[in-house]
Write an enzyme that holds these catalytic residues in place. Structure first.
Site, PDB file in Angstrom:
ATOM      1  N   SER A  50     -12.824   3.625 -15.059  1.00 52.87           N
ATOM      2  CA  SER A  50     -12.444   4.502 -13.952  1.00 52.87           C
ATOM      3  C   SER A  50     -11.087   4.177 -13.349  1.00 52.87           C
ATOM      4  O   SER A  50     -10.504   5.011 -12.666  1.00 52.87           O
ATOM      5  CB  SER A  50     -13.505   4.476 -12.849  1.00 52.87           C
ATOM      6  N   LYS A  91     -11.667   0.891  -6.540  1.00 50.77           N
ATOM      7  CA  LYS A  91     -11.042   2.217  -6.485  1.00 50.77           C
ATOM      8  C   LYS A  91      -9.737   2.098  -5.691  1.00 50.77           C
ATOM      9  O   LYS A  91      -9.420   1.055  -5.120  1.00 50.77           O
ATOM     10  CB  LYS A  91     -11.953   3.244  -5.790  1.00 50.77           C
TER      11      LYS A  91
END
Length: 195
Positions: A50, A91
């Site tokens: 990701s 993230k």
């Protein structure tokens, strides 16, 4: 004979002092390393894709745990946070409290102004199938028109393959473990993060 025995006793005492000195030094170093690891920095192994191209599956990173104790998270910081009781995610912060966010034609708009995302530009340009970041607005994915106080909005750099605030909602600032400072393993991928 007496003098030889006294010399042997002095040598033994010196060795005992030397060994004791080394034991104290090693103990102090171990305590210091433990304290640094517990309160200032820690390391993580990244699993998944990701955060590509910035961070790859299997890379090991150092996370600064103290930064947000004395300061606020900044837009575009790479952060580790508690996603569930058992799982931490890494993230990138896109929105901080008060931000209004939307994406249109692969462009990020923050508070009405477009922003370059240099950290993904090469990866985005290589992407062949449609938009790299699908159009969305903060209202569409969260029901809020701006990021609430005490929260951040996060996205993975690999927008096509990331479970992030578009799916899990805002992240509480208090759930952030820390800011990713560098990748140290494998050595060929060593790098510092500037955002």
């Amino acid at each position: 004979m007496q003098q030889v025995q006294e010399e042997d006793v002095r040598k033994k005492n010196r060795w005992k002092k030397e060994i004791w000195s080394w034991i104290k030094t090693v103990a102090i170093v171990l305590v210091m390393v433990s304290l640094v690891r517990a309160f200032l920095f820690t390391n993580y192994i990244v699993y998944g894709q990701s955060m590509m191209p910035t961070i790859h599956d299997g890379e090991r990173i150092i996370v600064n745990k103290i930064g947000y104790e004395i300061g606020e998270p900044n837009r575009f910081d790479l952060v580790i946070f508690h996603a569930t009781e058992d799982t931490d995610y890494i993230k990138r912060i896109i929105g901080i409290p008060g931000d209004h966010i939307f994406y249109e034609n692969d462009t990020l708009y923050l508070n009405g102004e477009s922003h370059d995302e240099n950290f993904i530009s090469n990866f985005r340009d290589e992407h062949e199938s449609g938009k790299f970041t699908e159009d969305f607005s903060l209202e569409e994915v969260t029901g809020y028109d701006e990021v609430p106080k005490g929260y951040v909005f996060v996205l993975g750099d690999n927008r096509q393959n990331s479970l992030d605030s578009r799916h899990i909602g805002f992240v509480k600032i208090e759930d952030i473990v820390g800011k990713a400072n560098l990748t140290y393993w494998p050595p060929k991928n060593f790098k510092f993060y500037h955002h």
